[in-house]
Design a protein around this motif. Structure first.
Motif, PDB file in Angstrom:
ATOM      1  N   TRP A  22       7.222 -14.185  -2.815  1.00  0.00           N
ATOM      2  CA  TRP A  22       5.923 -13.529  -2.617  1.00  0.00           C
ATOM      3  C   TRP A  22       5.870 -12.731  -1.326  1.00  0.00           C
ATOM      4  O   TRP A  22       5.394 -11.603  -1.307  1.00  0.00           O
ATOM      5  N   SER A  23       6.338 -13.334  -0.255  1.00  0.00           N
ATOM      6  CA  SER A  23       6.155 -12.688   1.050  1.00  0.00           C
ATOM      7  C   SER A  23       7.036 -11.462   1.223  1.00  0.00           C
ATOM      8  O   SER A  23       6.866 -10.697   2.163  1.00  0.00           O
ATOM      9  N   SER A  24       7.989 -11.270   0.311  1.00  0.00           N
ATOM     10  CA  SER A  24       8.874 -10.112   0.416  1.00  0.00           C
ATOM     11  C   SER A  24       8.489  -8.996  -0.542  1.00  0.00           C
ATOM     12  O   SER A  24       9.222  -8.041  -0.706  1.00  0.00           O
ATOM     13  N   ARG A  25       7.350  -9.126  -1.187  1.00  0.00           N
ATOM     14  CA  ARG A  25       6.969  -8.112  -2.174  1.00  0.00           C
ATOM     15  C   ARG A  25       5.897  -7.181  -1.637  1.00  0.00           C
ATOM     16  O   ARG A  25       4.843  -7.635  -1.212  1.00  0.00           O
ATOM     17  N   ASP A  26       6.207  -5.882  -1.710  1.00  0.00           N
ATOM     18  CA  ASP A  26       5.219  -4.882  -1.290  1.00  0.00           C
ATOM     19  C   ASP A  26       4.185  -4.666  -2.377  1.00  0.00           C
ATOM     20  O   ASP A  26       3.053  -4.323  -2.111  1.00  0.00           O
ATOM     21  N   PHE A  27       4.615  -4.828  -3.629  1.00  0.00           N
ATOM     22  CA  PHE A  27       3.675  -4.679  -4.744  1.00  0.00           C
ATOM     23  C   PHE A  27       4.021  -5.709  -5.800  1.00  0.00           C
ATOM     24  O   PHE A  27       5.102  -6.309  -5.777  1.00  0.00           O
ATOM     25  N   LEU A  28       3.096  -5.893  -6.712  1.00  0.00           N
ATOM     26  CA  LEU A  28       3.279  -6.867  -7.776  1.00  0.00           C
ATOM     27  C   LEU A  28       3.066  -6.171  -9.115  1.00  0.00           C
ATOM     28  O   LEU A  28       2.137  -5.386  -9.268  1.00  0.00           O
ATOM     29  N   ILE A  41      -0.038  -3.793  -8.829  1.00  0.00           N
ATOM     30  CA  ILE A  41      -1.008  -4.101  -7.773  1.00  0.00           C
ATOM     31  C   ILE A  41      -0.367  -3.799  -6.434  1.00  0.00           C
ATOM     32  O   ILE A  41       0.679  -4.358  -6.088  1.00  0.00           O
ATOM     33  N   TYR A  42      -0.988  -2.878  -5.706  1.00  0.00           N
ATOM     34  CA  TYR A  42      -0.474  -2.511  -4.388  1.00  0.00           C
ATOM     35  C   TYR A  42      -1.662  -2.423  -3.438  1.00  0.00           C
ATOM     36  O   TYR A  42      -2.575  -1.634  -3.656  1.00  0.00           O
ATOM     37  N   GLN A  43      -1.644  -3.250  -2.411  1.00  0.00           N
ATOM     38  CA  GLN A  43      -2.767  -3.351  -1.482  1.00  0.00           C
ATOM     39  C   GLN A  43      -4.058  -3.509  -2.278  1.00  0.00           C
ATOM     40  O   GLN A  43      -4.160  -4.413  -3.090  1.00  0.00           O
ATOM     41  N   ASP A  44      -5.041  -2.607  -2.117  1.00  0.00           N
ATOM     42  CA  ASP A  44      -6.287  -2.812  -2.862  1.00  0.00           C
ATOM     43  C   ASP A  44      -6.358  -1.957  -4.131  1.00  0.00           C
ATOM     44  O   ASP A  44      -7.420  -1.727  -4.675  1.00  0.00           O
ATOM     45  N   THR A  45      -5.197  -1.497  -4.588  1.00  0.00           N
ATOM     46  CA  THR A  45      -5.169  -0.635  -5.765  1.00  0.00           C
ATOM     47  C   THR A  45      -4.502  -1.348  -6.942  1.00  0.00           C
ATOM     48  O   THR A  45      -3.462  -1.977  -6.766  1.00  0.00           O
ATOM     49  N   THR A  46      -5.120  -1.254  -8.106  1.00  0.00           N
ATOM     50  CA  THR A  46      -4.533  -1.805  -9.331  1.00  0.00           C
ATOM     51  C   THR A  46      -4.517  -0.702 -10.379  1.00  0.00           C
ATOM     52  O   THR A  46      -5.563  -0.129 -10.683  1.00  0.00           O
ATOM     53  N   VAL A  47      -3.333  -0.384 -10.897  1.00  0.00           N
ATOM     54  CA  VAL A  47      -3.260   0.664 -11.917  1.00  0.00           C
ATOM     55  C   VAL A  47      -2.488   0.169 -13.141  1.00  0.00           C
ATOM     56  O   VAL A  47      -1.520  -0.569 -13.008  1.00  0.00           O
ATOM     57  N   PRO A  48      -2.924   0.598 -14.333  1.00  0.00           N
ATOM     58  CA  PRO A  48      -2.188   0.236 -15.547  1.00  0.00           C
ATOM     59  C   PRO A  48      -0.930   1.097 -15.681  1.00  0.00           C
ATOM     60  O   PRO A  48      -0.909   2.237 -15.201  1.00  0.00           O
ATOM     61  N   PHE A  49       0.096   0.561 -16.288  1.00  0.00           N
ATOM     62  CA  PHE A  49       1.311   1.363 -16.537  1.00  0.00           C
ATOM     63  C   PHE A  49       1.955   0.945 -17.856  1.00  0.00           C
ATOM     64  O   PHE A  49       1.669  -0.123 -18.404  1.00  0.00           O
ATOM     65  N   GLN A 130      12.128  -0.233   3.441  1.00  0.00           N
ATOM     66  CA  GLN A 130      10.820  -0.780   3.061  1.00  0.00           C
ATOM     67  C   GLN A 130       9.717   0.239   3.309  1.00  0.00           C
ATOM     68  O   GLN A 130       8.797   0.394   2.518  1.00  0.00           O
ATOM     69  N   GLU A 131       9.862   0.946   4.439  1.00  0.00           N
ATOM     70  CA  GLU A 131       8.887   1.967   4.795  1.00  0.00           C
ATOM     71  C   GLU A 131       8.889   3.064   3.717  1.00  0.00           C
ATOM     72  O   GLU A 131       7.842   3.518   3.269  1.00  0.00           O
ATOM     73  N   ARG A 132      10.099   3.450   3.303  1.00  0.00           N
ATOM     74  CA  ARG A 132      10.234   4.498   2.285  1.00  0.00           C
ATOM     75  C   ARG A 132       9.619   4.044   0.957  1.00  0.00           C
ATOM     76  O   ARG A 132       8.959   4.807   0.279  1.00  0.00           O
ATOM     77  N   LEU A 133       9.844   2.784   0.606  1.00  0.00           N
ATOM     78  CA  LEU A 133       9.256   2.263  -0.637  1.00  0.00           C
ATOM     79  C   LEU A 133       7.727   2.371  -0.574  1.00  0.00           C
ATOM     80  O   LEU A 133       7.091   2.828  -1.517  1.00  0.00           O
ATOM     81  N   ARG A 134       7.147   1.987   0.551  1.00  0.00           N
ATOM     82  CA  ARG A 134       5.686   2.047   0.668  1.00  0.00           C
ATOM     83  C   ARG A 134       5.183   3.484   0.622  1.00  0.00           C
ATOM     84  O   ARG A 134       4.153   3.775   0.022  1.00  0.00           O
ATOM     85  N   GLU A 135       5.946   4.400   1.219  1.00  0.00           N
ATOM     86  CA  GLU A 135       5.561   5.816   1.166  1.00  0.00           C
ATOM     87  C   GLU A 135       5.582   6.314  -0.276  1.00  0.00           C
ATOM     88  O   GLU A 135       4.687   7.025  -0.714  1.00  0.00           O
ATOM     89  N   ARG A 136       6.629   5.913  -1.011  1.00  0.00           N
ATOM     90  CA  ARG A 136       6.751   6.398  -2.396  1.00  0.00           C
ATOM     91  C   ARG A 136       5.689   5.809  -3.303  1.00  0.00           C
ATOM     92  O   ARG A 136       5.121   6.510  -4.134  1.00  0.00           O
ATOM     93  N   ILE A 137       5.431   4.513  -3.151  1.00  0.00           N
ATOM     94  CA  ILE A 137       4.388   3.877  -3.966  1.00  0.00           C
ATOM     95  C   ILE A 137       3.042   4.564  -3.687  1.00  0.00           C
ATOM     96  O   ILE A 137       2.292   4.881  -4.602  1.00  0.00           O
ATOM     97  N   THR A 138       2.773   4.815  -2.433  1.00  0.00           N
ATOM     98  CA  THR A 138       1.515   5.470  -2.075  1.00  0.00           C
ATOM     99  C   THR A 138       1.443   6.846  -2.720  1.00  0.00           C
ATOM    100  O   THR A 138       0.419   7.232  -3.304  1.00  0.00           O
ATOM    101  N   ALA A 139       2.545   7.583  -2.666  1.00  0.00           N
ATOM    102  CA  ALA A 139       2.573   8.926  -3.265  1.00  0.00           C
ATOM    103  C   ALA A 139       2.392   8.856  -4.783  1.00  0.00           C
ATOM    104  O   ALA A 139       1.674   9.662  -5.369  1.00  0.00           O
ATOM    105  N   ILE A 140       3.019   7.875  -5.397  1.00  0.00           N
ATOM    106  CA  ILE A 140       2.933   7.736  -6.859  1.00  0.00           C
ATOM    107  C   ILE A 140       1.526   7.364  -7.300  1.00  0.00           C
ATOM    108  O   ILE A 140       1.031   7.836  -8.305  1.00  0.00           O
ATOM    109  N   LEU A 141       0.861   6.541  -6.504  1.00  0.00           N
ATOM    110  CA  LEU A 141      -0.463   6.069  -6.907  1.00  0.00           C
ATOM    111  C   LEU A 141      -1.605   7.010  -6.524  1.00  0.00           C
ATOM    112  O   LEU A 141      -2.729   6.801  -6.959  1.00  0.00           O
TER     113      LEU A 141
END
Ligand SMILES: [Zn+2]
Length: 142
Positions: A22-28, A41-49, A130-141
């Motif tokens: 759990w503690s190593s996951r940026d998103f679920l 689920i990423y931070q306060d955002t939940t999107v269907p896929f 990890q930083e890059r992953l968060r940047e990409r998830i943010t861009a995707i969402l």
């Protein structure tokens, strides 16, 4: 934020005990039983896929990809098409790790993450990954 349809809510299968690290996951990613659709689920955002297998062109093979979320090199069977609805009837698709364990791959916690380093000779720090992953998830969402 995209609305989660009642039909999807009903089929989501969330079993906390099955989620490791759990503690190593940026998103679920929580999916239905088949793993073909779910919510991210990423931070306060939940999107269907929708998660679907990649399809080879006639007579051809699908090739390895670099995940659009975590930049991990994945051979064909370990990659999938990740589709997000973008309002109305539009959608946008990405090529991703079929397991959606991207957070663990960037931290070098999986065989896939380790193999990827040698395949693409990537020489950046885990923190930067990890930083890059968060940047990409943010861009995707967004
Ligand atoms: Zn990935």
């Amino acid at each position: 934020m995209a609305r989660i349809k009642p039909r999807l809510r009903k089929i989501l299968r969330f079993v906390p005990e099955e989620i490791t690290d759990w503690s190593s996951r940026d998103f679920l990613a929580v999916t239905d039983k088949s793993g073909n659709e779910g919510v991210l689920i990423y931070q306060d955002t939940t999107v269907p896929f929708i998660l679907s297998p990649r399809v080879a062109r006639a007579g051809g093979k699908v090739s390895a990809v670099i995940c659009d979320i975590c930049a991990t090199w994945r051979p064909d069977p370990e990659s999938a098409v990740f589709t997000l609805p973008k309002g109305d009837s539009r959608s946008v698709s990405y090529l991703v790790c079929a397991d959606l364990d991207c957070s663990l791959h960037v931290r070098g916690m999986t065989d896939a993450g380790i193999l990827s380093r040698s395949q693409i000779h990537e020489d950046i720090t885990p923190d930067r990954r990890q930083e890059r992953l968060r940047e990409r998830i943010t861009a995707i969402l967004t």
